[in-house]
Write a protein that holds these residues in place. Structure first.
Motif, PDB file in Angstrom:
ATOM      1  N   GLN A  24      -0.321  26.536 -23.480  1.00 22.53           N
ATOM      2  CA  GLN A  24      -0.981  25.352 -24.037  1.00 22.53           C
ATOM      3  C   GLN A  24      -0.902  24.176 -23.080  1.00 22.53           C
ATOM      4  OE1 GLN A  24      -0.085  24.428 -28.242  1.00 22.53           O
ATOM      5  NE2 GLN A  24       0.796  26.479 -28.327  1.00 22.53           N
ATOM      6  N   VAL A  25       0.270  23.985 -22.463  1.00 23.76           N
ATOM      7  CA  VAL A  25       0.429  22.882 -21.518  1.00 23.76           C
ATOM      8  C   VAL A  25      -0.416  23.133 -20.276  1.00 23.76           C
ATOM      9  CG1 VAL A  25       2.053  21.595 -20.073  1.00 23.76           C
ATOM     10  CG2 VAL A  25       2.701  22.256 -22.402  1.00 23.76           C
ATOM     11  N   LEU A  26      -0.430  24.360 -19.775  1.00 23.82           N
ATOM     12  CA  LEU A  26      -1.253  24.663 -18.595  1.00 23.82           C
ATOM     13  C   LEU A  26      -2.728  24.401 -18.882  1.00 23.82           C
ATOM     14  CD1 LEU A  26       0.447  27.901 -17.235  1.00 23.82           C
ATOM     15  CD2 LEU A  26       0.445  25.628 -16.174  1.00 23.82           C
ATOM     16  N   LYS A  27      -3.182  24.777 -20.048  1.00 24.97           N
ATOM     17  CA  LYS A  27      -4.586  24.533 -20.414  1.00 24.97           C
ATOM     18  C   LYS A  27      -4.858  23.047 -20.605  1.00 24.97           C
ATOM     19  CE  LYS A  27      -4.931  29.033 -22.586  1.00 24.97           C
ATOM     20  NZ  LYS A  27      -4.950  29.728 -23.868  1.00 24.97           N
ATOM     21  N   ARG A  28      -3.944  22.346 -21.251  1.00 26.10           N
ATOM     22  CA  ARG A  28      -4.120  20.914 -21.501  1.00 26.10           C
ATOM     23  C   ARG A  28      -4.111  20.110 -20.205  1.00 26.10           C
ATOM     24  NH1 ARG A  28       1.015  18.281 -23.739  1.00 26.10           N
ATOM     25  NH2 ARG A  28       1.412  18.286 -21.515  1.00 26.10           N
ATOM     26  N   ASP A  29      -3.184  20.434 -19.310  1.00 25.02           N
ATOM     27  CA  ASP A  29      -3.009  19.637 -18.094  1.00 25.02           C
ATOM     28  C   ASP A  29      -3.864  20.107 -16.928  1.00 25.02           C
ATOM     29  OD1 ASP A  29      -1.155  18.351 -19.640  1.00 25.02           O
ATOM     30  OD2 ASP A  29       0.584  18.851 -18.395  1.00 25.02           O
ATOM     31  N   GLY A  30      -4.486  21.258 -17.045  1.00 28.77           N
ATOM     32  CA  GLY A  30      -5.289  21.789 -15.948  1.00 28.77           C
ATOM     33  C   GLY A  30      -6.780  21.621 -16.167  1.00 28.77           C
ATOM     34  N   THR A  31      -7.526  21.937 -15.146  1.00 30.09           N
ATOM     35  CA  THR A  31      -8.986  21.988 -15.246  1.00 30.09           C
ATOM     36  C   THR A  31      -9.433  23.356 -14.757  1.00 30.09           C
ATOM     37  OG1 THR A  31      -9.232  21.023 -13.034  1.00 30.09           O
ATOM     38  CG2 THR A  31      -9.298  19.497 -14.897  1.00 30.09           C
ATOM     39  N   SER A  32     -10.544  23.831 -15.287  1.00 35.14           N
ATOM     40  CA  SER A  32     -11.108  25.141 -14.915  1.00 35.14           C
ATOM     41  C   SER A  32     -10.050  26.245 -14.996  1.00 35.14           C
ATOM     42  CB  SER A  32     -11.711  25.092 -13.507  1.00 35.14           C
ATOM     43  OG  SER A  32     -12.695  24.098 -13.433  1.00 35.14           O
ATOM     44  N   VAL A  33      -9.274  26.232 -16.060  1.00 36.66           N
ATOM     45  CA  VAL A  33      -8.183  27.190 -16.222  1.00 36.66           C
ATOM     46  C   VAL A  33      -8.741  28.566 -16.580  1.00 36.66           C
ATOM     47  CG1 VAL A  33      -6.097  27.738 -17.533  1.00 36.66           C
ATOM     48  CG2 VAL A  33      -6.593  25.363 -16.897  1.00 36.66           C
ATOM     49  N   VAL A  34      -8.278  29.582 -15.857  1.00 36.38           N
ATOM     50  CA  VAL A  34      -8.662  30.973 -16.090  1.00 36.38           C
ATOM     51  C   VAL A  34      -7.452  31.695 -16.649  1.00 36.38           C
ATOM     52  CG1 VAL A  34      -9.430  33.117 -14.988  1.00 36.38           C
ATOM     53  CG2 VAL A  34     -10.339  30.920 -14.203  1.00 36.38           C
ATOM     54  N   VAL A  35      -7.656  32.461 -17.717  1.00 32.09           N
ATOM     55  CA  VAL A  35      -6.567  33.215 -18.334  1.00 32.09           C
ATOM     56  C   VAL A  35      -6.843  34.701 -18.247  1.00 32.09           C
ATOM     57  CG1 VAL A  35      -5.945  31.326 -19.912  1.00 32.09           C
ATOM     58  CG2 VAL A  35      -7.560  33.070 -20.649  1.00 32.09           C
ATOM     59  N   ASP A  36      -5.781  35.502 -18.323  1.00 33.36           N
ATOM     60  CA  ASP A  36      -5.932  36.948 -18.297  1.00 33.36           C
ATOM     61  C   ASP A  36      -6.027  37.490 -19.725  1.00 33.36           C
ATOM     62  OD1 ASP A  36      -3.332  37.025 -19.315  1.00 33.36           O
ATOM     63  OD2 ASP A  36      -2.429  37.610 -17.403  1.00 33.36           O
ATOM     64  N   SER A  37      -5.994  38.796 -19.855  1.00 32.12           N
ATOM     65  CA  SER A  37      -6.177  39.419 -21.165  1.00 32.12           C
ATOM     66  C   SER A  37      -5.069  39.080 -22.155  1.00 32.12           C
ATOM     67  CB  SER A  37      -6.287  40.937 -21.015  1.00 32.12           C
ATOM     68  OG  SER A  37      -5.093  41.448 -20.444  1.00 32.12           O
ATOM     69  N   SER A  38      -3.914  38.658 -21.662  1.00 30.68           N
ATOM     70  CA  SER A  38      -2.827  38.271 -22.564  1.00 30.68           C
ATOM     71  C   SER A  38      -2.811  36.768 -22.817  1.00 30.68           C
ATOM     72  CB  SER A  38      -1.476  38.713 -21.989  1.00 30.68           C
ATOM     73  OG  SER A  38      -1.175  37.973 -20.825  1.00 30.68           O
ATOM     74  N   CYS A  39      -3.882  36.089 -22.410  1.00 26.05           N
ATOM     75  CA  CYS A  39      -4.044  34.645 -22.598  1.00 26.05           C
ATOM     76  C   CYS A  39      -3.153  33.809 -21.682  1.00 26.05           C
ATOM     77  CB  CYS A  39      -3.830  34.225 -24.049  1.00 26.05           C
ATOM     78  SG  CYS A  39      -4.977  35.025 -25.177  1.00 26.05           S
ATOM     79  N   ALA A  40      -2.559  34.423 -20.672  1.00 30.69           N
ATOM     80  CA  ALA A  40      -1.733  33.695 -19.713  1.00 30.69           C
ATOM     81  C   ALA A  40      -2.631  33.102 -18.636  1.00 30.69           C
ATOM     82  CB  ALA A  40      -0.705  34.621 -19.078  1.00 30.69           C
ATOM     83  N   ALA A  41      -2.435  31.826 -18.339  1.00 32.16           N
ATOM     84  CA  ALA A  41      -3.207  31.172 -17.285  1.00 32.16           C
ATOM     85  C   ALA A  41      -2.873  31.819 -15.942  1.00 32.16           C
ATOM     86  CB  ALA A  41      -2.885  29.686 -17.244  1.00 32.16           C
ATOM     87  N   THR A  42      -3.899  32.105 -15.171  1.00 31.11           N
ATOM     88  CA  THR A  42      -3.697  32.695 -13.850  1.00 31.11           C
ATOM     89  C   THR A  42      -4.133  31.759 -12.737  1.00 31.11           C
ATOM     90  OG1 THR A  42      -5.857  33.777 -13.971  1.00 31.11           O
ATOM     91  CG2 THR A  42      -3.937  35.057 -14.693  1.00 31.11           C
ATOM     92  N   SER A  43      -5.174  30.987 -12.992  1.00 30.49           N
ATOM     93  CA  SER A  43      -5.638  30.044 -11.976  1.00 30.49           C
ATOM     94  C   SER A  43      -6.331  28.873 -12.650  1.00 30.49           C
ATOM     95  CB  SER A  43      -6.587  30.744 -10.993  1.00 30.49           C
ATOM     96  OG  SER A  43      -7.762  31.171 -11.657  1.00 30.49           O
ATOM     97  N   GLY A  44      -6.610  27.874 -11.857  1.00 30.58           N
ATOM     98  CA  GLY A  44      -7.230  26.646 -12.318  1.00 30.58           C
ATOM     99  C   GLY A  44      -6.874  25.562 -11.317  1.00 30.58           C
TER     100      GLY A  44
END
Length: 192
Positions: A57-77
């Motif tokens: 949630q924090v990675l998505k909130r604080d990042g831009t263009s966040v990409v997640v994998d199949s387990s919903c874990a952020a991988t890039s952004g």
């Protein structure tokens, strides 16, 4: 702008092709949901699934263009670390910092809290307690208070001190005299 989330149909040769989930749309994996969508960990389970959603949630909130994998874990952004002014594109280069570290909270009054209250503090997304920062800067901070550690980027120290004070005040945690002096010095850097 939505968060990129792969769907089952996006998988080709075992690697996801991310897509963006728009506002109000839910991914099949529950990436966009509340904590109710997250399976609860078994008692005693370290690094449990309960902690991962907060990080994500924090990675998505604080990042831009966040990409997640199949387990919903952020991988890039893209993540900007206000502590040192660095920008990162790999989620693995980013830590989630407890502005007031858990050990510092313990020394400041959390030792008398219930387990539930300590868990709420550790996962507090409503106050400025959790932010994405450069991993090695967060590691150098450890459990220090502002009397022994301040953000390397001096222009962020005013904001950091206000965040620290907000968290400590909101949770009823005490300030030590050296910590209070350091915070006052940091507040003196604030422009009117």
């Amino acid at each position: 702008m939505g968060v990129p989330v792969p769907t089952d149909a996006d998988f080709e040769h075992g690697r996801p092709t991310p897509r963006r989930v728009g506002a109000g749309e839910r991914s099949g994996g529950g990436c966009q949901g509340s904590g109710r969508d997250i399976p609860r960990p078994r008692p005693g389970q370290r690094g449990s699934r309960r902690t991962r959603p907060v990080r994500e949630q924090v990675l998505k909130r604080d990042g831009t263009s966040v990409v997640v994998d199949s387990s919903c874990a952020a991988t890039s952004g893209r993540w900007y670390s206000p502590y040192d002014g660095a920008t990162w594109t790999a989620a693995s280069d980013v830590d989630i910092d407890h502005v007031v570290p858990l050990a510092e909270a313990w020394r400041s009054g959390a030792n008398s809290w219930t387990t539930s209250r300590r868990q709420s503090f550790a996962n507090d997304l409503t106050r400025p307690q959790l932010i994405a920062v450069t991993d090695n800067v967060n590691q150098s901070k450890g459990d220090q208070d502002p009397s022994t550690w301040q953000p390397p980027l001096s222009s962020y120290r005013c904001t950091y001190s206000k965040m620290w004070i907000t968290v400590k005040y909101s949770w009823g945690l005490t300030l030590q005299s050296s910590e209070k002096s350091a915070l006052q010095s940091m507040l003196n850097t604030c422009s009117s």
